[in-house]
Enzyme design. Structure first.
Site, mmCIF file in Angstrom:
data_model
loop_
_atom_site.group_PDB
_atom_site.id
_atom_site.type_symbol
_atom_site.label_atom_id
_atom_site.label_comp_id
_atom_site.label_asym_id
_atom_site.label_seq_id
_atom_site.Cartn_x
_atom_site.Cartn_y
_atom_site.Cartn_z
ATOM 1 N N ARG A 21 4.022 10.115 7.573
ATOM 2 C CA ARG A 21 3.421 9.910 8.900
ATOM 3 C C ARG A 21 4.116 10.760 9.956
ATOM 4 O O ARG A 21 3.472 11.313 10.846
ATOM 5 C CB ARG A 21 3.501 8.414 9.269
ATOM 6 C CG ARG A 21 2.492 7.584 8.481
ATOM 7 C CD ARG A 21 2.854 6.122 8.496
ATOM 8 N NE ARG A 21 1.851 5.271 7.888
ATOM 9 C CZ ARG A 21 1.644 5.128 6.577
ATOM 10 N NH1 ARG A 21 2.387 5.821 5.719
ATOM 11 N NH2 ARG A 21 0.701 4.327 6.122
ATOM 12 N N GLN A 163 -3.173 2.843 3.796
ATOM 13 C CA GLN A 163 -3.710 4.215 3.768
ATOM 14 C C GLN A 163 -5.067 4.259 4.451
ATOM 15 O O GLN A 163 -5.352 5.171 5.226
ATOM 16 C CB GLN A 163 -3.783 4.716 2.326
ATOM 17 C CG GLN A 163 -2.394 4.919 1.730
ATOM 18 C CD GLN A 163 -2.417 5.381 0.293
ATOM 19 O OE1 GLN A 163 -3.475 5.482 -0.321
ATOM 20 N NE2 GLN A 163 -1.253 5.654 -0.260
ATOM 21 N N ASP A 309 4.188 -2.142 -4.075
ATOM 22 C CA ASP A 309 4.856 -0.998 -4.728
ATOM 23 C C ASP A 309 6.078 -1.435 -5.536
ATOM 24 O O ASP A 309 6.610 -0.659 -6.328
ATOM 25 C CB ASP A 309 5.315 0.020 -3.670
ATOM 26 C CG ASP A 309 4.147 0.808 -3.097
ATOM 27 O OD1 ASP A 309 3.063 0.778 -3.700
ATOM 28 O OD2 ASP A 309 4.328 1.446 -2.050
HETATM 29 C C1 S3P Z 1 1.183 3.515 1.401
HETATM 30 C C2 S3P Z 1 0.342 2.447 1.276
HETATM 31 C C3 S3P Z 1 0.153 1.696 0.026
HETATM 32 C C4 S3P Z 1 1.285 2.002 -0.950
HETATM 33 C C5 S3P Z 1 1.581 3.457 -1.060
HETATM 34 C C6 S3P Z 1 2.000 4.002 0.288
HETATM 35 C C7 S3P Z 1 1.275 4.182 2.712
HETATM 36 O O1 S3P Z 1 -1.058 2.089 -0.574
HETATM 37 O O2 S3P Z 1 0.961 1.471 -2.213
HETATM 38 O O3 S3P Z 1 2.621 3.674 -1.973
HETATM 39 O O4 S3P Z 1 2.240 4.945 2.945
HETATM 40 O O5 S3P Z 1 0.384 3.975 3.544
HETATM 41 P P1 S3P Z 1 -2.459 1.395 -0.163
HETATM 42 O O6 S3P Z 1 -2.679 1.648 1.260
HETATM 43 O O7 S3P Z 1 -3.486 2.078 -1.000
HETATM 44 O O8 S3P Z 1 -2.292 -0.050 -0.507
#
Ligand code: S3P
Length: 422
Positions: A21, A163, A309
């Site tokens: 980010r 995400q 995770d």
């Molecule tokens: C993340 C969001 C999670 C996570 C990934 C990193 C992020 O995924 O599992 O390792 O940095 O926004 P999801 O948004 O698909 O749950």
């Protein structure tokens, strides 16, 4: 079983989610930002490469990255394919940025990423007016983007995903009118926190975020705190090793990321988070772990988005605990870098550990004893690191076979472990 002993004081490279980010925000700001202790993982290097392809200027100096952004209107229209490797965060968040830009391009990934769902991001972005399409008209990358002016929306997300949320919030920054994003469970909130820190007109309540453009991001200086997901591997190792004490300094301890620590404490782990301080609207602390015996827990009432995770390494902790442990609501694990639900169960079975999957619930019934057959990490960094910790706990020494795989998120993982195992 020759139990290892773990002693030391370590620092980890910057948190992966924050690092992605920060690179993107630096590219969207006008001027030079200065980021220290960025994640050293390949996933974050992928985000950097994609931004460089868009004309963003960068300069590396020791542990510092200088990055000069010009806002989304300065992105170069390269018409090239943007390769996102293994990184779902790169591909999904960049879709949010590129959807409202003037760029046309195609985003794709490696075999693992090209099998992961992407409509969850495309659907809300299209409602904002985006022109996005997968090359095979299905739910998988590659995705073709033709940047277009966007407008704000109100969106109730069917999936609790940071995400998806971040892609929509990034698109909303430069859209016409306000965007309201709601999710059923609160996913990690680094995007909202950074935007609030920047003074953006954003109202972030637990499950609902409202953002009102126009937005002018300012360049910034940021020292990225250590990765809490990587830290969990060291915490489990130190908990289960004998006569151990480990201090992990300067770790991100954002509450949306602390589910694994809460579960480990519930299992009897001796973990203290101290010196908690605010940094750039995030929380940072030092984590102190000493050895302890663990007992299994019923974690089915806990919100899996807070530890999704960490399921592979929490399952390792469960495999060495007394009594069964159950985690529920793990459907999202099926669409990670690998089918991590099956991968975790299969990995533990290779060590004689009885595990059961029922729909999206995982139960680890009995303890790991010895390696019965070689485990398969499925090319997945979090499974590979979990295997390294099981091997260490069972044999007393390091294994080191999958270092290439660790590099996706934490190239420092192996040598840091080497430094603390006595
Ligand atoms: C993340 C969001 C999670 C996570 C990934 C990193 C992020 O995924 O599992 O390792 O940095 O926004 P999801 O948004 O698909 O749950």
């Amino acid at each position: 079983m020759k139990k290892p002993r773990i002693q030391g004081r370590i620092r980890l490279r910057g948190d992966k989610s924050l690092s992605h980010r920060l690179l993107m925000f630096a590219a969207l700001a006008e001027g030079q930002s200065d980021i220290h202790n960025l994640s050293g993982g390949e996933d974050v290097a992928t985000t950097l490469r994609v931004l460089q392809q868009l004309g963003v200027l960068t300069e590396e100096r020791d542990d510092e990255l200088l990055i000069t952004g010009g806002g989304p209107s300065a992105f170069a229209n390269s018409h090239e394919q943007m390769y996102c490797g293994n990184s779902g965060t790169t591909l999904r968040l960049m879709l949010g940025i590129l959807a409202g830009s003037k760029v046309s391009c195609e985003l794709s990934g490696d075999n693992s990423l090209n099998r992961r769902p992407v409509q969850r991001v495309i659907t809300p972005l299209k409602q904002m007016g985006a022109d996005l399409q997968t090359t095979d008209n299905n739910d998988r990358p590659p995705v073709i983007v033709h940047g277009k002016p966007l407008h704000g929306i109100t969106y109730d997300s069917p999936v609790a995903s940071a995400q998806v949320k971040s892609a929509v919030l990034l698109a909303a920054l430069f859209a016409e009118g306000e965007t309201i994003y709601r999710e059923s469970s609160q996913s990690r909130d680094h995007t909202e926190r950074f935007l609030a820190f920047q003074g953006v007109n954003i109202q972030a309540k637990v499950n609902s975020i409202t953002i009102r453009p126009p937005v002018h991001l300012q360049p910034f200086v940021y020292d990225v705190p250590g990765d809490i997901s990587t830290a969990t591997y060291f915490i489990v190792a130190a908990t289960l090793a004998r006569d151990s004490q480990l201090v992990i300094e300067n770790v991100l301890v954002n509450q949306t990321r602390m589910g694994a620590i809460d579960i480990l404490k519930k299992m009897g782990a001796n973990i203290i988070v101290e010196n908690v301080r605010a940094y750039r609207n995030e929380l940072v602390g030092d984590i102190v772990v000493t050895s302890s015996e663990l007992h299994g827990v019923d974690a089915t009432d806990l919100d899996s988005v807070r530890f999704i995770d960490e399921v592979p390494i929490l399952s390792v902790a469960a495999a060495f605990a007394e009594g069964p442990t159950t985690f529920a609501n793990l459907g999202e694990l099926r669409v990670k870098e690998s089918d991590r639900l099956q991968g975790t169960a299969d990995m533990l079975r290779c060590y004689g550990c009885d595990t059961q999957i029922e729909a999206d619930t995982l139960t680890i019934v009995a303890g790991a004893r010895t390696r019965l057959r070689p485990p398969d990490h499925r090319g997945d960094h979090r499974l590979a690191m979990a295997i390294e910790i099981i091997e260490l706990l069972l044999s007393g020494s390091l294994h080191g076979e999958y270092q290439e795989c660790f590099a996706i998120s934490a190239p420092e993982f192996y040598h840091t472990l080497q430094a603390i195992v006595a």
